[in-house]
Write an enzyme that holds these catalytic residues in place. Structure first.
Site, short mmCIF file in Angstrom:
data_model
loop_
_atom_site.label_atom_id
_atom_site.label_comp_id
_atom_site.label_asym_id
_atom_site.label_seq_id
_atom_site.Cartn_x
_atom_site.Cartn_y
_atom_site.Cartn_z
CD GLU A 1 -3.40 0.30 1.95
OE1 GLU A 1 -4.06 -0.55 1.87
OE2 GLU A 1 -3.19 0.72 3.15
CD GLU B 1 -2.48 0.38 -4.24
OE1 GLU B 1 -2.50 -0.06 -3.03
OE2 GLU B 1 -3.71 0.09 -5.11
CB CYS C 1 -7.01 -3.46 5.47
SG CYS C 1 -7.07 -1.86 6.30
CB SER D 1 -5.41 0.35 -1.43
OG SER D 1 -4.32 -0.82 -1.39
CE LYS E 1 -9.90 -9.44 7.21
NZ LYS E 1 -10.15 -8.10 7.74
CD GLU F 1 -11.32 -10.02 3.00
OE1 GLU F 1 -11.71 -9.24 3.77
OE2 GLU F 1 -10.11 -10.31 2.43
CD GLU G 1 -14.32 -10.39 -6.28
OE1 GLU G 1 -15.02 -10.92 -5.18
OE2 GLU G 1 -15.35 -9.53 -6.75
CB CYS H 1 -9.81 -4.75 13.74
SG CYS H 1 -9.33 -4.36 12.23
#
Ligand code: SF4
Ligand code: SF4
Ligand code: SF4
Ligand code: FES
Ligand code: FES
Lengths: 183, 593
Positions: free
Chosen positions: B289, B292, B309, B329, B368, B371, B376, B514
């Site tokens: 990152e 980036e 994230c 990102s 998550k 996710e 993907e 988190c």
């Protein structure tokens, strides 16, 4: 900031516009120019029901997008008021009289039997779209109590055991009309 | 968020509660005034960070001169008010109210997910409910277990409205509302449809604030037990930074006790074959990152760069702000980076057939789970890189179930190489941590001075949205840090309207980051969920771990260096692009913002 081709608003907006009749679109436009466009939700839902007969899924989602009111709130309002119908009304509207005379004569049992036979609750419509079940107050035919009305016909006095046969007659009628190509 | 503190000039009001005098700022409610003198009036629908609902009436008190009981959470204090919270009559009335709440509630406590940490259960006990006097008609709303992350059990719902408010007021998602009316009221997403088809971004905050088991995370423990019991399967586990800062709470350790070593021992005893650290994934995320960011600062892409994230945030971006997707990102989350490496790097190096690998991730995060299932994040063989995601709560339960005496466990270390991490990885777990970590590494990349601890200043009037100017090489950057999606909205709107020229915006979907994730332990009895003090102590634990580490910067981590040298090539290079990056797309239903 960059706005890019990943935006889906034009497509969502277009699809929403397609789901609603022009009169409703105009009305939403009008509401958006007012000071509190979101407070117009109930009025918009009334318009949709006037124009479309009921509030379908596509229409509710479209109202949410075009009025920018969260979809969950639109559904909250649409399900809160008994006035709003979320499915098209059935071909036969059954109104069970729960007026005093009918009640005393056992309208409640008739009502329960109807729900059992149709497999729906009050305010609901059978999956085949044939019957909608509603209740009503005194129909002015207390002499026939307990009575129910199916579309424009009054039936009474009824015992719970009369229900299956009565429903069957309407089902047959619908079949015949379909076979005859009539609607 | 609302704050309780009035400003210092504002007038105060004096009143008497249970014979004690108390002075509080004008505008406080009776319940808050009572708290100040150590009287905790029972409550259910009230939450200090959410708007008032006044729905449950559990908080009733007597006020002299008013001849009915009033809800102390909604009644503002008045000068000279005389309040009684504890007469026999009021206690009886309160108990009756709770009994009525229970009258259509399932008698399921022993088999219920919330048994032992249910607010309704605790309240009923505290009010002295020992019998079920009323046996009312049961509601029978349809449960929704279809969600990949969040499931609904509306038969357990007591209509306090806390989930509806957290989802709209903190998260800005507005996914929930009450449907129908009266006895038939059901709380849920639009049309009471499946969660995954709603506008839900899977943050799990409704699970956190629900006093009962009406919202829960999808339980994934069965699959993990099965893998652990199968000798043919090589079961790998990774733990996110914030697990170590919170897991101890499940075993009676004080909030904010770092428990990395005991957690690793517990995982080994459960039978995991390798115990890795999501922090290494975080270190890689930071390196990628930072690269980036530097590239974009040099003109290679749109600014601000939005961090990626937090999967709840990514869901939000795709549903609510799809036009900003190219700002995000492309880095996978630390979890997905590590899971990818487990299959693509660890397995071949250790001559383990990737088919035999079962990859488990312990996350503070409910999103998550969603996710992990996204297309993907499937490996080329069609299996997800992450086979199962457990929340902190689920892992705590597994440890309890196994009879492991957590607080007496010795310490152990993560396995190498995917368990070695820098302190930068640790602070990923708290709001502002990603930014600080990324800037530590970006500074090195542009050959500038090391970036120290950043002092973020709250954007005026908004807790949870902070910004800071930072020097990076010869550039002056403006970075923003948001937690809670309503705050993210504010930052995005400010940037879109040109009011702020941010270079980097860090977003974490959950309050506090988190550490306040939707899968973290329910708060200890008697404390409120998302209590800023609890979040602060968990965050302090992470900063303490960071401070105690020799390795502070992600790119200094020898495991990271080795990975790039042996396998990944260079940051942003072809291999890392294929394995460590991902893509996003607009998703429907589109959110109303
Ligand atoms: S939600 Fe609470 S009160 Fe209800 S069954 Fe579960 S533990 Fe018992
Ligand atoms: S998971 Fe988050 S977004 Fe989804 S309903 Fe719950 S609070 Fe709202
Ligand atoms: S689901 Fe939970 S938080 Fe939401 S209204 Fe019901 S009991 Fe309250
Ligand atoms: S009460 Fe039923 S018709 Fe009068
Ligand atoms: S806590 Fe006061 S009414 Fe619910």
């Amino acid at each position: 900031m960059n706005r890019s081709s990943t935006d889906n608003w034009p497509a969502v907006r277009e699809a929403s516009r397609k789901a609603l009749p022009p009169a409703v679109l105009d009305f939403i436009e009008e509401c958006r120019e007012r000071e509190h466009p979101k407070s117009a939700l109930i009025a918009v839902l009334h318009r949709v029901q006037d124009e479309c007969g009921h509030l379908g899924r596509d229409q509710l989602n479209a109202v949410a997008q075009l009025l920018q009111v969260p979809t969950a709130r639109v559904y909250g309002a649409a399900t809160f008021y008994h006035f709003f119908r979320l499915r098209p009304r059935g071909r036969f509207l059954i109104s069970v009289c729960l007026g005093t005379a009918c009640y005393v004569k056992g309208a409640d049992q008739v009502n329960r039997r109807l729900m059992e036979e149709l497999g729906v609750g009050l305010g609901e419509t059978t999956a085949d779209g044939l019957f909608s079940l509603e209740t009503t107050r005194c129909l002015g035919t207390c002499g026939l109590a307990p009575v129910i009305m199916i579309n424009d016909n009054v039936h009474g006095p009824l015992k719970p055991d009369d229900i299956p046969g009565l429903l069957e007659r309407y089902i047959q009628r619908a079949r015949k009309e379909e076979a005859g190509g009539k609607t | 968020m609302k704050t309780d503190q009035g400003n210092s000039e504002s007038a105060t009001v004096r009143l008497t509660i249970d014979g004690q005098r108390v002075e509080v700022p004008d505008g406080s409610v009776v319940l808050q005034a009572a708290e100040k003198i150590g009287i905790k009036i029972p409550r259910l629908c009230y939450h200090p960070d959410l708007s008032l609902e006044g729905a449950c009436r559990v908080c009733i008190v007597e006020v002299e001169g008013i001849d009915f009981y009033v809800a102390s959470c909604s009644v503002p204090v008045r000068e000279g008010m005389v309040v009684a919270t504890n007469s026999p009559a009021i206690r009886r009335a309160r108990r009756d109210i709770v009994e009525l709440l229970l009258d259509n509630h399932p008698r399921d406590c022993q088999t219920c997910e919330r048994d032992g940490n249910c607010e309704l259960q605790n309240l009923a006990y505290a009010m002295g409910v020992r019998e079920r006097l009323f046996e009312g008609r049961r509601k029978n709303p349809t449960a929704d277990e279809s969600g990949s992350a969040v499931v609904r059990h509306p038969e357990k719902c007591i209509l306090c409205g806390r989930c509806v408010r957290v989802c709209s007021e903190i998260q800005g998602v507005f996914n929930l509302s009450q449907h129908y009316r009266g006895f038939n009221t059901v709380v849920g997403p639009a049309e009471l449809g499946p969660m995954d088809e709603s506008v839900c971004i899977q943050c799990g905050q409704c699970i956190n604030v629900c006093p009962t088991a009406a919202f829960l995370e999808k339980n994934n423990t069965e699959a993990v037990w099965a893998a652990l019991a199968d000798p043919e399967v090589h079961v790998v586990v990774q733990t996110a930074p914030s697990i170590r800062a919170a897991i101890g709470e499940g075993f009676g350790l004080p909030v904010g006790t770092p428990a990395t070593g005991k957690m690793i021992t517990a995982l080994r005893r459960l039978g995991f074959d390798a115990v890795f650290d999501t922090n290494l994934g975080a270190d890689l995320t930071i390196v990628e990152e930072a690269h980036e960011l530097v590239r974009r600062l040099e003109g290679g892409g749109p600014l601000p760069l939005l961090t990626s994230c937090s999967p709840g945030w990514i869901n939000f971006l795709e549903k609510f702000y799809p036009e900003l997707i190219e700002h995000a990102s492309t880095c996978k989350s630390p979890m997905s980076m590590l899971s990818t490496l487990v299959r693509e790097y660890y397995a071949p190096r250790h001559k383990i057939d990737p088919k035999r690998i079962f990859s488990v991730a312990v996350m503070p995060c409910v999103a998550k789970k969603y996710e992990a299932a996204r297309p993907e994040h499937l490996a080329p063989d069609g299996r997800p890189y992450t086979d199962a995601v457990l929340t902190t709560r689920e892992l705590i339960w597994m440890i309890q179930c196994y009879g492991i005496d957590f607080s007496r466990l010795p310490n152990d270390l993560f396995d190498r190489p995917l368990g070695l991490s820098s302190g930068a990885g640790d602070i990923f777990g708290t709001t502002g941590g990603v930014t600080e970590a990324a800037l530590r590494t970006a500074a090195e990349m542009v050959g500038g001075e090391t970036v120290g601890r950043i002092e973020f200043l709250s954007v005026r009037g908004v807790e949870g949205l902070k910004e800071a100017p930072v020097r990076l090489g010869d550039k002056e950057l403006l970075v923003a840090v948001a937690n809670g999606l309503n705050n993210a909205k504010r930052a995005l709107e400010a940037a879109a309207a040109g009011r702020r020229r941010y270079h980097l915006v860090e977003v974490m979907a959950c309050p506090g980051g988190c550490i306040g994730g939707g899968g973290q332990p329910y708060p200890p009895r008697g404390t409120k969920i998302l209590d800023p003090e609890i979040l602060q102590r968990r965050a302090a634990a992470l900063y303490q771990i960071d401070d105690n580490k020799q390795l502070r910067r992600s790119h200094d981590n020898p495991a990271v260096k080795e990975l790039y040298a042996d396998f990944l090539g260079r940051p942003g290079g072809e291999v890392s692009h294929r394995l460590l990056h991902t893509e996003y797309r607009a998703r429907e239903p589109r959110g109303i913002r």
